[in-house]
Motif scaffolding. Structure first.
Motif, PDB file in Angstrom:
ATOM      1  N   GLN A  42      -3.769 -13.501   2.659  1.00 54.02           N
ATOM      2  CA  GLN A  42      -2.891 -14.052   3.698  1.00 54.02           C
ATOM      3  C   GLN A  42      -2.203 -12.919   4.460  1.00 54.02           C
ATOM      4  O   GLN A  42      -0.996 -12.749   4.390  1.00 54.02           O
ATOM      5  N   PHE A  43      -2.998 -12.157   5.216  1.00 55.19           N
ATOM      6  CA  PHE A  43      -2.444 -11.004   5.924  1.00 55.19           C
ATOM      7  C   PHE A  43      -1.345 -11.399   6.900  1.00 55.19           C
ATOM      8  O   PHE A  43      -0.401 -10.650   7.126  1.00 55.19           O
ATOM      9  N   GLU A  44      -1.454 -12.613   7.467  1.00 56.55           N
ATOM     10  CA  GLU A  44      -0.447 -13.046   8.445  1.00 56.55           C
ATOM     11  C   GLU A  44       0.914 -13.297   7.795  1.00 56.55           C
ATOM     12  O   GLU A  44       1.942 -13.303   8.478  1.00 56.55           O
ATOM     13  N   ASP A  45       0.945 -13.470   6.472  1.00 60.21           N
ATOM     14  CA  ASP A  45       2.208 -13.658   5.763  1.00 60.21           C
ATOM     15  C   ASP A  45       2.873 -12.330   5.383  1.00 60.21           C
ATOM     16  O   ASP A  45       4.000 -12.323   4.900  1.00 60.21           O
ATOM     17  N   ASN A  46       2.147 -11.233   5.581  1.00 61.13           N
ATOM     18  CA  ASN A  46       2.709  -9.920   5.270  1.00 61.13           C
ATOM     19  C   ASN A  46       3.330  -9.360   6.553  1.00 61.13           C
ATOM     20  O   ASN A  46       2.664  -8.760   7.380  1.00 61.13           O
ATOM     21  N   HIS A  47       4.630  -9.567   6.687  1.00 60.53           N
ATOM     22  CA  HIS A  47       5.333  -9.183   7.911  1.00 60.53           C
ATOM     23  C   HIS A  47       5.436  -7.674   8.093  1.00 60.53           C
ATOM     24  O   HIS A  47       5.773  -7.203   9.175  1.00 60.53           O
ATOM     25  N   PHE A  48       5.124  -6.926   7.049  1.00 63.27           N
ATOM     26  CA  PHE A  48       5.161  -5.478   7.148  1.00 63.27           C
ATOM     27  C   PHE A  48       3.861  -4.902   7.709  1.00 63.27           C
ATOM     28  O   PHE A  48       3.840  -3.762   8.164  1.00 63.27           O
ATOM     29  N   LEU A  49       2.775  -5.659   7.668  1.00 66.45           N
ATOM     30  CA  LEU A  49       1.472  -5.124   8.074  1.00 66.45           C
ATOM     31  C   LEU A  49       1.450  -4.616   9.515  1.00 66.45           C
ATOM     32  O   LEU A  49       0.989  -3.493   9.752  1.00 66.45           O
ATOM     33  N   PRO A  50       1.924  -5.371  10.498  1.00 69.14           N
ATOM     34  CA  PRO A  50       1.935  -4.823  11.862  1.00 69.14           C
ATOM     35  C   PRO A  50       2.789  -3.553  11.974  1.00 69.14           C
ATOM     36  O   PRO A  50       2.438  -2.619  12.696  1.00 69.14           O
ATOM     37  N   LEU A  51       3.888  -3.515  11.222  1.00 63.73           N
ATOM     38  CA  LEU A  51       4.749  -2.327  11.222  1.00 63.73           C
ATOM     39  C   LEU A  51       4.026  -1.137  10.581  1.00 63.73           C
ATOM     40  O   LEU A  51       4.157   0.004  11.032  1.00 63.73           O
ATOM     41  N   PHE A  52       3.252  -1.416   9.535  1.00 63.40           N
ATOM     42  CA  PHE A  52       2.485  -0.369   8.859  1.00 63.40           C
ATOM     43  C   PHE A  52       1.517   0.310   9.818  1.00 63.40           C
ATOM     44  O   PHE A  52       1.408   1.535   9.836  1.00 63.40           O
ATOM     45  N   TYR A  53       0.821  -0.459  10.629  1.00 67.06           N
ATOM     46  CA  TYR A  53      -0.149   0.143  11.547  1.00 67.06           C
ATOM     47  C   TYR A  53       0.521   0.921  12.674  1.00 67.06           C
ATOM     48  O   TYR A  53      -0.121   1.754  13.318  1.00 67.06           O
ATOM     49  N   LYS A  54       1.814   0.706  12.882  1.00 66.18           N
ATOM     50  CA  LYS A  54       2.562   1.505  13.856  1.00 66.18           C
ATOM     51  C   LYS A  54       3.129   2.768  13.220  1.00 66.18           C
ATOM     52  O   LYS A  54       3.241   3.807  13.863  1.00 66.18           O
ATOM     53  N   ASN A  55       3.501   2.657  11.931  1.00 67.81           N
ATOM     54  CA  ASN A  55       4.106   3.788  11.232  1.00 67.81           C
ATOM     55  C   ASN A  55       3.723   3.694   9.754  1.00 67.81           C
ATOM     56  O   ASN A  55       4.474   3.150   8.937  1.00 67.81           O
ATOM     57  N   ARG A  56       2.543   4.214   9.426  1.00 64.00           N
ATOM     58  CA  ARG A  56       2.003   4.092   8.068  1.00 64.00           C
ATOM     59  C   ARG A  56       2.942   4.641   7.010  1.00 64.00           C
ATOM     60  O   ARG A  56       3.159   4.018   5.974  1.00 64.00           O
ATOM     61  N   LYS A  57       3.477   5.814   7.259  1.00 66.17           N
ATOM     62  CA  LYS A  57       4.308   6.471   6.248  1.00 66.17           C
ATOM     63  C   LYS A  57       5.567   5.655   5.935  1.00 66.17           C
ATOM     64  O   LYS A  57       5.934   5.482   4.773  1.00 66.17           O
ATOM     65  N   LYS A  58       6.200   5.142   6.951  1.00 63.71           N
ATOM     66  CA  LYS A  58       7.460   4.429   6.769  1.00 63.71           C
ATOM     67  C   LYS A  58       7.278   3.068   6.089  1.00 63.71           C
ATOM     68  O   LYS A  58       8.103   2.660   5.280  1.00 63.71           O
ATOM     69  N   TYR A  59       6.193   2.354   6.417  1.00 63.39           N
ATOM     70  CA  TYR A  59       6.047   0.971   5.946  1.00 63.39           C
ATOM     71  C   TYR A  59       4.961   0.758   4.893  1.00 63.39           C
ATOM     72  O   TYR A  59       4.697  -0.371   4.509  1.00 63.39           O
ATOM     73  N   ALA A  60       4.357   1.813   4.417  1.00 60.17           N
ATOM     74  CA  ALA A  60       3.269   1.668   3.439  1.00 60.17           C
ATOM     75  C   ALA A  60       3.738   0.979   2.155  1.00 60.17           C
ATOM     76  O   ALA A  60       3.089   0.050   1.671  1.00 60.17           O
ATOM     77  N   PHE A  61       4.832   1.430   1.591  1.00 60.08           N
ATOM     78  CA  PHE A  61       5.286   0.867   0.315  1.00 60.08           C
ATOM     79  C   PHE A  61       5.620  -0.616   0.465  1.00 60.08           C
ATOM     80  O   PHE A  61       5.222  -1.437  -0.369  1.00 60.08           O
TER      81      PHE A  61
ATOM     82  N   ASN B 137      -4.328   5.060  -1.432  1.00 56.59           N
ATOM     83  CA  ASN B 137      -4.647   5.699  -0.159  1.00 56.59           C
ATOM     84  C   ASN B 137      -3.418   5.835   0.753  1.00 56.59           C
ATOM     85  O   ASN B 137      -3.325   6.786   1.517  1.00 56.59           O
ATOM     86  N   ASN B 138      -2.481   4.888   0.664  1.00 59.37           N
ATOM     87  CA  ASN B 138      -1.405   4.817   1.643  1.00 59.37           C
ATOM     88  C   ASN B 138      -0.038   5.302   1.166  1.00 59.37           C
ATOM     89  O   ASN B 138       0.832   5.568   1.992  1.00 59.37           O
ATOM     90  N   LEU B 139       0.169   5.381  -0.141  1.00 62.00           N
ATOM     91  CA  LEU B 139       1.497   5.714  -0.656  1.00 62.00           C
ATOM     92  C   LEU B 139       1.624   7.186  -1.031  1.00 62.00           C
ATOM     93  O   LEU B 139       0.637   7.840  -1.366  1.00 62.00           O
ATOM     94  N   SER B 140       2.847   7.668  -1.011  1.00 64.43           N
ATOM     95  CA  SER B 140       3.121   9.015  -1.530  1.00 64.43           C
ATOM     96  C   SER B 140       2.909   8.981  -3.047  1.00 64.43           C
ATOM     97  O   SER B 140       2.857   7.900  -3.657  1.00 64.43           O
ATOM     98  N   ASN B 141       2.823  10.134  -3.664  1.00 65.43           N
ATOM     99  CA  ASN B 141       2.624  10.188  -5.121  1.00 65.43           C
ATOM    100  C   ASN B 141       3.764   9.509  -5.871  1.00 65.43           C
ATOM    101  O   ASN B 141       3.531   8.782  -6.831  1.00 65.43           O
ATOM    102  N   LEU B 142       4.975   9.722  -5.431  1.00 67.53           N
ATOM    103  CA  LEU B 142       6.134   9.125  -6.082  1.00 67.53           C
ATOM    104  C   LEU B 142       6.112   7.594  -5.958  1.00 67.53           C
ATOM    105  O   LEU B 142       6.327   6.877  -6.946  1.00 67.53           O
ATOM    106  N   GLU B 143       5.817   7.108  -4.761  1.00 67.92           N
ATOM    107  CA  GLU B 143       5.722   5.660  -4.550  1.00 67.92           C
ATOM    108  C   GLU B 143       4.577   5.072  -5.359  1.00 67.92           C
ATOM    109  O   GLU B 143       4.709   4.003  -5.964  1.00 67.92           O
TER     110      GLU B 143
END
Length: 184
Positions: free
Chosen positions: A35-54, A93-99
């Motif tokens: 249900q990708f449309e229910d993940n409200h962070f996904l559009p934000l992730f594609y604009k700023n991967r580092k900030k919204y990946a977690f 693939n998308n998160l920092s090591n700590l995350e």
């Protein structure tokens, strides 16, 4: 052999949802779709991967867990357009090591209580075709997906499948010349 839980897997834009829908109709199975449309962070992730990946990966983790837990409790035979390990692949693939370290702890705790697929059908296409498919489906937030990103995801899938090949039944299919959308 009777497969109670079949998962369709592969890279972004490979045709997972379309094939899962076709198979579920043909076999009369319960269909579980991401249900990708229910993940409200996904559009934000594609604009700023580092900030919204977690946020994005955590949202998918919870959503997939809830869907598969519900399916397990129902006892239905299911077709899903993902396997839970997809969550781990994208997180790595998308998160920092700590995350990722924190994410991994939660992932393993949740994974222990959901079913493993009886069969995984892994689909492969050329990355250029994947990019064409992604653009054809017209999701605005996906317009910035690059061939490099698709290569990273493909490599992560291959690595993970190699690790799990002895524990799971995986059928890998090259579907480059198959049009699931116009199949029927």
């Amino acid at each position: 052999m009777e497969y109670g839980y079949i998962a369709i897997e592969g890279n972004i834009g490979v045709g997972k949802t379309t094939l899962a829908t076709l198979i579920s109709k043909e076999l009369g199975r319960t269909l579980i779709l991401e249900q990708f449309e229910d993940n409200h962070f996904l559009p934000l992730f594609y604009k700023n991967r580092k900030k919204y990946a977690f946020h994005t990966e955590l949202s998918f983790l919870i959503q997939r867990f809830e869907q598969l837990q519900k399916a397990k409790l129902s006892g239905d035979k299911i077709i899903a357009d993902y396997y839970f390990m997809k969550t781990l692949i994208f997180a790595r693939n998308n998160l920092s090591n700590l995350e990722f370290d924190l994410f991994l702890k939660l992932y393993h705790n949740l994974k222990a209580s959901i079913p493993k697929p009886d069969l995984i059908i892994f689909l492969r296409r050329k990355k250029e075709t994947l990019l064409d498919n992604i653009h054809s489906r017209g999701r605005d937030f996906e317009t910035n997906i690059s061939l490099k990103y698709l290569s990273e995801i493909e490599n992560a899938y291959q690595h993970h499948i190699e690790k799990e090949k002895d524990e799971l039944t995986i059928v890998s299919l090259d579907v480059e010349n198959i049009d699931f959308v116009n199949f029927l």
